[in-house]
Each structure stands twice: as C-alpha cells, then as structure tokens.
Enzyme design. Sequence first.
Site, PDB file in Angstrom:
ATOM      1  CG  ASN A 112     104.100  25.125  15.123  1.00 51.33           C
ATOM      2  OD1 ASN A 112     104.047  23.951  15.493  1.00 51.33           O
ATOM      3  ND2 ASN A 112     105.176  25.883  15.277  1.00 51.33           N
ATOM      4  CD1 TRP A 113      97.757  23.146  16.766  1.00 49.52           C
ATOM      5  CD2 TRP A 113      97.305  20.950  16.922  1.00 49.52           C
ATOM      6  NE1 TRP A 113      96.453  22.958  16.395  1.00 49.52           N
ATOM      7  CE2 TRP A 113      96.145  21.627  16.483  1.00 49.52           C
ATOM      8  CE3 TRP A 113      97.256  19.570  17.095  1.00 49.52           C
ATOM      9  CZ2 TRP A 113      94.953  20.954  16.212  1.00 49.52           C
ATOM     10  CZ3 TRP A 113      96.079  18.899  16.824  1.00 49.52           C
ATOM     11  CH2 TRP A 113      94.934  19.593  16.391  1.00 49.52           C
ATOM     12  CE  LYS A 114     104.876  27.416  18.623  1.00 50.57           C
ATOM     13  NZ  LYS A 114     105.360  28.655  19.230  1.00 50.57           N
ATOM     14  CG  HIS A 133     109.222  27.146  14.939  1.00 52.70           C
ATOM     15  ND1 HIS A 133     109.508  27.489  16.241  1.00 52.70           N
ATOM     16  CD2 HIS A 133     108.026  27.715  14.653  1.00 52.70           C
ATOM     17  CE1 HIS A 133     108.513  28.221  16.718  1.00 52.70           C
ATOM     18  NE2 HIS A 133     107.605  28.377  15.785  1.00 52.70           N
ATOM     19  CD  GLU A 193     108.717  27.361  19.801  1.00 52.86           C
ATOM     20  OE1 GLU A 193     108.189  26.310  19.397  1.00 52.86           O
ATOM     21  OE2 GLU A 193     108.052  28.404  20.020  1.00 52.86           O
ATOM     22  CD  GLU A 239     106.487  31.553  13.283  1.00 55.61           C
ATOM     23  OE1 GLU A 239     105.283  31.534  13.558  1.00 55.61           O
ATOM     24  OE2 GLU A 239     107.258  30.637  13.590  1.00 55.61           O
ATOM     25  N   GLY A 290     104.770  33.412  21.354  1.00 52.06           N
ATOM     26  CA  GLY A 290     104.318  32.938  22.660  1.00 52.06           C
ATOM     27  C   GLY A 290     104.345  34.003  23.747  1.00 52.06           C
ATOM     28  CB  SER A 334     101.500  37.074  19.877  1.00 51.03           C
ATOM     29  OG  SER A 334     102.408  36.574  20.838  1.00 51.03           O
TER      30      SER A 334
HETATM   31  P1  13P Z   1     102.367  31.846  19.085  1.00 49.95           P
HETATM   32  O1  13P Z   1     101.185  32.055  18.161  1.00 49.95           O
HETATM   33  O2  13P Z   1     102.039  31.046  20.290  1.00 49.95           O
HETATM   34  O3  13P Z   1     103.059  33.140  19.392  1.00 49.95           O
HETATM   35  O4  13P Z   1     103.422  30.956  18.269  1.00 49.95           O
HETATM   36  C1  13P Z   1     103.783  31.353  17.004  1.00 49.95           C
HETATM   37  C2  13P Z   1     104.596  30.309  16.370  1.00 49.95           C
HETATM   38  O5  13P Z   1     105.706  30.044  16.795  1.00 49.95           O
HETATM   39  C3  13P Z   1     104.020  29.568  15.236  1.00 49.95           C
HETATM   40  O6  13P Z   1     104.982  28.789  14.606  1.00 49.95           O
END
Ligand code: 13P
Length: 250
Positions: free
Chosen positions: A8-10, A94, A96, A165, A171, A210
């Site tokens: 997931n590159w966001k 997600h 976020e 998650e 993050g 993470s």
């Molecule tokens: P990180 O791997 O940066 O913690 O993000 C996880 C995530 O939200 C994947 O969808």
Amino acid sequence: MRYLVAANWKMNKTVAETLEYLEIFLPKVEDINVVDIMIAPSFTALASASLKLEHSNVKLGAQNMYYMDKGAFTGEISPLMLTELEVDYVIIGHSERRHIFGEKDDLINKKMISAVEHGIRPILCVGETLEERELGKTLNVVERQIRTGLAGIEKDLIYIDIAYEPVWAIGTGVNATPQQAQEVHRFIRSLLNEISKGNDEKTRILYGGSVNDKNAKELIKEPNVDGFLVGTASLDPNKFFNIITEVLEV
Ligand code: 13P
C-alpha cells in the site's frame, strides 16, 4: 492457502516513480508463483501501472473506491473506473480512511458490497487504536468492524481478504509482536468461520503495521498470519522483495 504480500503505497510516488520502481521490481519477482503479490499505487499511476503489470505475476490494487458506479460525487473513483484498468484488488476501510477522512462502518460496508459485485477483490482493513487496546477493547472493536464490514456478503467470503492493522503500529516503527498478531488473527479466523458457516478457507488474514524485512520472518510463522499489507517498507523495491522472500521461506 496462497499467501498474499501487498504493498500500500498510500500518497507516494508519481507516475514516473511508479514506473521506475516497477522496472527494478518486476524482474526480481518474475519467477515467484507460489505467493500472490499486489501493489496499490496512487490513483494517478493506476493506468500506467496496469499496462506495465499486464503480463506479469504482480496484481494491481487500488487504495480506495466509492460504492456507486457513477454520478455527482466530486473527487471519487467508481468501481467501473477500476475494472476498466483491470484492477484486481481494492483496499477498503484503511485506518487512514477511517481516522483522517471519517469513514464509518456503514460506508465501508457499502464499498465492500460494491467491490464484490464488481469482481474486485476487497481487502477489508480492521484494527484498534492504542487507546482501545489499553482499555482492553481490541477484540470488540475488531469484531464490530468485521461484522459490519461484511454484513450482507457473508456468503462471499471466498472473494475477500482481511487485513488486521493495529492503528498504533501503522507508520510508527512499532509492529505488533507475533503473539499480539496471533491473538487477534486467531480471533478473526474463528469469527470468519462463524459468519461464513465454514466457507472462509480462501479468506486470507493479512497483518499490517510496520512490517519490514527484519520482522516479517517471525510474523509470518504464526498460524493464521496469511500475508502482509506493507506501507513504508514497500516503497523500496529491494525491501519489499526481501519481505516477499521471507514469506516464500515459510
Ligand atoms: P506501515 O507499513 O508504514 O506501518 O503502513 C502499514 C499500512 O498502513 C499498510 O496499509
């Protein structure tokens, strides 16, 4: 069960950066056929990425979608726009989206239903905040998110994946320990079993938060951890490849 390792590159990487990444990444993974690999780039890079991935073993994902096919929904992306680009997966709910953009369980449920109806495999994201964990509410929160997210599509579980998650692990560099992940994954598996009446054997439960090439090995060894949804570490093709390698070795 085939494991899934998903990126997931966001809100990262332009079209040019996406293509540069794939140039490096695709040759590394071209012979891997025992695990599923997916990359979810930004919306603006989906069309170029789709062409690039066309004859590869890497699946294409979107990071979100709206549930209606078309209409006056400024700024939204419809499932038809995704299927036109041969998007295979869509990340739904997600953390976020839930916490920054205020998405609630009922909207997430509509998106899940729409994705299944359009043949795009949704990954339903669930997970508790630090406060909820400290209050001992982790399993309650996850249960509510799963029951409401899957309402009306319980019989379609074979077309769905789940990602656990924990919000506090996303993050932050602080991943759930293998034991913490296992406790929740085991709970999710029994819940899926119950709501699908045993028809959940193809539903993978991914861990996200993470994940990196150092902790992947320990996490993937846990039963009911069926792959990963990787953020930060997936932005580097070498690190993402290393994580896939750890999964291959299980
Ligand atoms: P990180 O791997 O940066 O913690 O993000 C996880 C995530 O939200 C994947 O969808």
